[in-house]
Design an enzyme around this catalytic site. Structure first.
Site, short mmCIF file in Angstrom:
data_model
loop_
_atom_site.label_atom_id
_atom_site.label_comp_id
_atom_site.label_asym_id
_atom_site.label_seq_id
_atom_site.Cartn_x
_atom_site.Cartn_y
_atom_site.Cartn_z
CG LEU A 68 63.78 -47.40 3.38
CD1 LEU A 68 63.96 -48.89 3.17
CD2 LEU A 68 64.25 -46.63 2.16
CG ASP A 69 58.32 -43.07 0.92
OD1 ASP A 69 58.50 -42.41 1.97
OD2 ASP A 69 58.33 -42.57 -0.22
NE ARG A 70 51.40 -49.21 2.58
CZ ARG A 70 50.07 -49.29 2.61
NH1 ARG A 70 49.41 -48.87 3.65
NH2 ARG A 70 49.41 -49.77 1.58
CB THR A 72 60.62 -47.54 -0.66
OG1 THR A 72 60.00 -46.42 -1.31
CG2 THR A 72 62.03 -47.69 -1.16
#
Length: 241
Positions: A68-70, A72
């Protein structure tokens, strides 16, 4: 790469309070926005710093089974030991096997109520350290389905459910931007400033994990995050949904 000024929804003081699901193989937690999953070259707090508290009697801490992106927030699956992690990794590597639903607030007014985005993606640069992506006919096949859940009264914002069939880096962010309705708060593919913006309005709402062959899939949902609620409510979200 994510903006260094992206707001953290809130720091983790009790990771156990963010646990959404637990069994012998997998944990699912609600990751806060603004917190990277893995350590990076610049250091700083990461989710990994907190995972020892989720051993629940096992000798090693759990590990993230996907990205998961930072910036998100939402559902993140963790394998509780090496065999579990390998099993989860195999599931996530097979396109369309794991069901993923994201909520996003996008800028603009999609002309339809639902649809498919079928646009191949490739890296913008040959630099292996770069995570920035672009649409490219010669890139990797990438498919996203989407559905409008609500629109703001002035039609400047829409609340979408996004389901990535493939799992390319930044897929949802690039696909939404390519359609002309970038995700609000996106400093790379959207219109957000590098600092002082609302934070990326992207939330991993649900995971469906077909982990056990003779049992129904595990379905886990993360609640609406605080940093998105105001704009979701503008688009018709009600807390009891």
């Amino acid at each position: 790469m994510p903006s260094a000024d992206a707001p953290v929804e809130h720091r983790i003081t009790d990771i156990g309070a963010r646990l959404l699901y637990r069994d012998a193989l997998v944990l699912v937690i609600d990751k806060p926005a603004g917190l990277p999953v893995h350590p990076g070259p610049k250091g700083g707090e990461t989710l990994t710093d907190h995972l020892d508290a989720l051993r629940f009697g096992l000798p090693r801490r759990p590990e993230a089974a996907h990205r998961l992106d930072r910036d998100t927030s939402g559902c993140l699956a963790l394998g509780r030991h090496a065999k579990a992690l390998a099993r989860l990794n195999k599931l996530f590597a097979a396109s369309g096997t794991v069901g993923k639903t994201y909520w996003a607030i996008v800028e603009g007014d999609p002309s339809e109520d639902e649809g498919r985005i079928d646009l191949p993606l490739a890296r913008r640069s040959d630099d292996p350290r770069s995570w920035w992506m672009k649409t490219d006919p010669a890139g990797d096949p990438s498919l996203t389905t989407w559905r409008v859940l609500g629109r703001s009264p002035d039609r400047s914002l829409a609340w979408l459910a996004l389901s990535p069939v493939t799992g390319r880096t930044h897929q949802l962010r690039v696909h939404c931007a390519a359609m002309g309705w970038p995700i609000l708060g996106d400093t790379i593919y959207g219109t957000a400033p590098r600092s002082g913006g609302p934070g990326l309005q992207l939330h991993a709402r649900a995971l469906t994990l077909p982990l056990y062959p003779k049992k129904p899939p595990i379905v886990v949902e993360a609640p609406a995050p605080g940093h998105m609620r105001e704009r979701m409510e503008m688009c018709g979200y009600e807390a009891d949904e």
